[in-house]
Every structure is written in structure tokens, then in C-alpha cells.
Design a protein around this motif. Structure first.
Motif, mmCIF file in Angstrom:
data_model
loop_
_atom_site.group_PDB
_atom_site.id
_atom_site.type_symbol
_atom_site.label_atom_id
_atom_site.label_comp_id
_atom_site.label_asym_id
_atom_site.label_seq_id
_atom_site.Cartn_x
_atom_site.Cartn_y
_atom_site.Cartn_z
ATOM 1 N N ILE A 169 0.835 -1.208 0.000
ATOM 2 C CA ILE A 169 0.000 0.000 0.000
ATOM 3 C C ILE A 169 0.869 1.257 0.000
ATOM 4 C CG2 ILE A 169 -1.585 1.375 1.414
ATOM 5 C CD1 ILE A 169 -2.899 -1.268 2.260
ATOM 6 N N HIS A 173 1.273 4.190 -3.087
ATOM 7 C CA HIS A 173 0.911 5.591 -2.863
ATOM 8 C C HIS A 173 2.111 6.510 -2.703
ATOM 9 C CE1 HIS A 173 -2.894 3.563 -1.805
ATOM 10 N NE2 HIS A 173 -3.466 4.688 -2.171
ATOM 11 N N ASP A 174 3.318 6.004 -2.859
ATOM 12 C CA ASP A 174 4.517 6.802 -2.591
ATOM 13 C C ASP A 174 4.894 7.632 -3.819
ATOM 14 O OD1 ASP A 174 6.840 7.891 -1.735
ATOM 15 O OD2 ASP A 174 7.855 6.015 -1.261
ATOM 16 N N GLU A 175 4.366 8.844 -3.893
ATOM 17 C CA GLU A 175 4.637 9.704 -5.034
ATOM 18 C C GLU A 175 6.053 10.270 -5.023
ATOM 19 O OE1 GLU A 175 1.664 12.667 -5.586
ATOM 20 O OE2 GLU A 175 0.036 11.216 -5.822
ATOM 21 N N GLY A 179 5.331 6.067 -7.321
ATOM 22 C CA GLY A 179 3.938 5.767 -7.024
ATOM 23 C C GLY A 179 3.128 5.397 -8.254
ATOM 24 N N LYS A 182 -2.247 8.113 -11.107
ATOM 25 C CA LYS A 182 -3.449 8.586 -10.432
ATOM 26 C C LYS A 182 -4.662 7.815 -10.938
ATOM 27 C CE LYS A 182 -6.104 12.812 -9.498
ATOM 28 N NZ LYS A 182 -6.142 12.581 -8.048
ATOM 29 N N GLN A 185 -4.703 3.394 -7.968
ATOM 30 C CA GLN A 185 -4.369 2.875 -6.636
ATOM 31 C C GLN A 185 -5.333 1.786 -6.180
ATOM 32 O OE1 GLN A 185 -4.579 6.076 -7.447
ATOM 33 N NE2 GLN A 185 -2.878 7.272 -6.614
ATOM 34 N N THR A 189 -4.233 -2.038 -5.397
ATOM 35 C CA THR A 189 -4.407 -2.578 -4.052
ATOM 36 C C THR A 189 -5.194 -3.879 -4.097
ATOM 37 O OG1 THR A 189 -4.376 -0.329 -3.154
ATOM 38 C CG2 THR A 189 -5.176 -2.074 -1.706
ATOM 39 N N GLN A 275 4.918 14.512 0.728
ATOM 40 C CA GLN A 275 4.168 13.252 0.809
ATOM 41 C C GLN A 275 2.679 13.515 0.688
ATOM 42 O OE1 GLN A 275 5.900 10.311 1.898
ATOM 43 N NE2 GLN A 275 4.204 8.904 1.945
ATOM 44 N N VAL A 278 -2.601 9.860 1.979
ATOM 45 C CA VAL A 278 -2.722 8.500 1.469
ATOM 46 C C VAL A 278 -4.146 8.007 1.575
ATOM 47 C CG1 VAL A 278 -1.967 6.125 1.746
ATOM 48 C CG2 VAL A 278 -0.343 7.974 2.077
ATOM 49 N N GLU A 279 -4.683 7.556 0.451
ATOM 50 C CA GLU A 279 -5.965 6.836 0.489
ATOM 51 C C GLU A 279 -5.633 5.375 0.582
ATOM 52 O OE1 GLU A 279 -8.566 7.695 -2.675
ATOM 53 O OE2 GLU A 279 -8.739 9.824 -2.231
ATOM 54 N N THR A 280 -5.686 4.837 1.771
ATOM 55 C CA THR A 280 -5.291 3.465 1.966
ATOM 56 C C THR A 280 -6.488 2.561 1.991
ATOM 57 O OG1 THR A 280 -5.340 3.747 4.348
ATOM 58 C CG2 THR A 280 -3.225 4.115 3.239
#
Length: 283
Positions: A169, A173-175, A179, A182, A185, A189, A275, A278-280
Motif C-alpha cells: 500500500i 501511494h509513494d509519489e 507511485g 493517479k 491505486q 491494491t 508526501q 494517502v488513500e489506503t
């Protein structure tokens, strides 16, 4: 008229909106996941295999993130929510709302799948709902360790599977590093969860999420399987609650030590890009 109805139904409290978003996202995730397990077990292998279950949960995760991501961040996992609180990314006052939403969504999904497949359950078990034995069906709803796995081995499996979940995850999401594009994600996931199921699902059924495991277990205790759901597998029930939390924290620590602390900010139009929020998700 429609605008007035919409305005009347709109919830002003952000916390309640997040609770409802987590509930719906979790409901979608679990209906896809649990129904795929039910079809494989009750269909005696004629309506799917182990891959079907992994795909069901992967699809459920993807759609659950799309449903809740814009409102709550789509944690859909108590271990992830607790980790966000510990890291200061989510206020502790919001923790109960997230956990309640996840519990309600998961519990309701278990009840829905139970109703959907009640006739098949009754035919398969002759009305005798058991946790173990040749016609055991409790594993449709919650995870149980394989007979050959020790409790320590099962704990380590859940711990490592959750480590890989959090690493995946965070990488997605690590831009500041590499990452995902867009909008991709949620899909990635879902593929991540699919991969965990394909590679680490044999020992324990890869709970990797207290919100995925405990609410359906409570439902089965109420719906006819009894308290055996808490005593089976050497009182296995507590492992899917604790191992994912520790695995989540370990995954974050590993990512920070090996990647995040060494990331260079990406320059964009002369400004440093920090950073992102984050939409996790998930399981």
C-alpha cells in the motif's frame, strides 16, 4: 423537490460520513469475498477454486476503495486505522467511528451472505452448522488455521502477510518514489490482496485484517455455530486481531527505514512536492 430531499438526507457530521463510508466500503469488500468462499465450499469445487476466493476478495477491495476512498480514505482495516492513529495521520477521536463502521459493514455482509446461501448451507450441512468436521462451514465467514499449522506458525503467517500488505500500500501511494498512476491505486491494491492470497493463503486463509475476521465470527456465534468459533484452532480467534496490527506497524517501519527516509522530494514547477495524503485500504 429532489434538492430538498437531498439536503434533508445529507449528513453534516464529517465523522458520521466517514463511519458510513467505511461501513459501505467494508460491506462491498466482504460480500464479494465471503460469497466467493461460500460458492467454492458449498459448491463442492464445482463452482470455483482457491483462485476464485482470491479474485473475489481482490475485486471487493478494489470496489470498496472506490466507494469509500474519497470520504474516509477507505481504510477498511482496523489495523490500518490504528496505525494511522499511532502515526498521527488520523485523530484518535475518530478511531471509534472508523472501527464501528468497519464492524457494521463486515457483520452486515456476513448476515447477507448467510441469507443468500442459507438454502445451500442447510443442504450441505443438513442443518448442523459446525466449525470442524467433513461438513464444516464456519470457515466461509472467518479464518481458521490449517490443521498442520502450529499457533506460532499461523501467527507468523498473518504477521508477514500484513507486513507485505502495508509495504504494498505504501509503495503504491509513494509519489516521492515511484507511485502508481493517479486513479490506479484501488486496482493495484486489489491486485496486491490477490497476490497475498495466492502466495500466503494456505496456512491461515490470510485474514490480514481484524475487521474482516471478528465481525463475521461474532455473527456465526449468534447464527448457529456457537462458541466453538472462538475455541477452535487453539483459541485462534485472537491471532487475526493482534498479528495484523503488529504486521501493519512493522510494514510501516520497514518502508520508512528502507525507502521513505531516503526519498528525495520531487520538484514540480519549482516547488517541492511533499508526501501526499494517502488513500489506503483493506483487508
Amino acid at each position: 423537490m429532489l434538492e430538498k430531499i437531498q439536503k434533508a438526507l445529507t449528513i453534516r457530521s464529517g465523522t458520521i460520513r466517514e463511519l458510513l463510508a467505511e461501513a459501505l466500503g467494508m460491506f462491498i469488500l466482504m460480500v464479494f469475498g465471503l460469497s466467493s468462499v461460500a460458492q467454492v465450499v458449498l459448491g463442492r469445487g464445482d463452482f470455483g477454486q482457491h483462485l476464485s476466493i482470491n479474485l473475489g476478495f481482490g475485486i471487493g477491495v478494489t470496489l470498496g476503495i472506490h466507494a469509500a476512498g474519497g470520504i474516509s480514505g477507505a481504510h477498511l482495516n482496523a489495523a490500518i486505522t490504528l496505525t494511522h492513529c499511532l502515526l498521527g495521520n488520523l485523530p484518535w477521536r475518530k478511531l471509534p467511528a472508523y472501527l464501528i463502521g468497519q464492524f457494521l459493514g463486515s457483520f452486515t455482509a456476513a448476515a447477507t451472505v448467510f441469507g443468500l446461501y442459507y438454502d445451500a448451507l442447510y443442504d450441505y450441512t443438513k442443518g448442523n452448522f459446525t466449525v470442524t468436521g467433513p461438513t464444516a462451514t464456519a470457515s466461509i465467514f472467518s479464518t481458521y488455521p490449517a490443521p498442520y499449522v502450529s499457533l506460532l506458525g499461523a501467527f507468523f503467517t498473518e504477521f508477514m502477510a500484513t507486513v507485505m500488505l502495508l509495504l504494498g500500500i505504501l509503495i503504491i501511494h509513494d509519489e516521492k518514489n515511484n507511485g502508481a498512476l493517479k486513479g490506479m491505486q484501488a486496482l493495484l491494491t486489489g491486485i496486491l490482496v490477490l497476490g497475498i492470497g495466492l502466495g500466503m493463503g494456505m496456512n491461515t486463509g490470510y485474514a490480514i485484517n481484524p475487521s474482516r475476521d471478528l465481525p463475521p465470527r461474532v455473527f456465526t456465534a449468534i447464527a448457529g455455530w456457537g462458541m466453538d468459533v472462538f475455541t477452535a484452532g487453539h483459541h485462534w480467534w485472537w491471532v487475526p486481531l493482534t498479528a495484523p496490527v503488529l504486521g501493519s506497524l512493522a510494514g510501516v517501519l520497514i518502508h520508512k527505514l528502507f525507502i521513505d527516509f531516503h526519498n528525495q522530494p520531487v520538484l514540480e514547477s519549482g516547488n517541492e512536492k511533499g508526501q501526499p495524503v494517502v488513500e489506503t485500504s483493506t483487508l
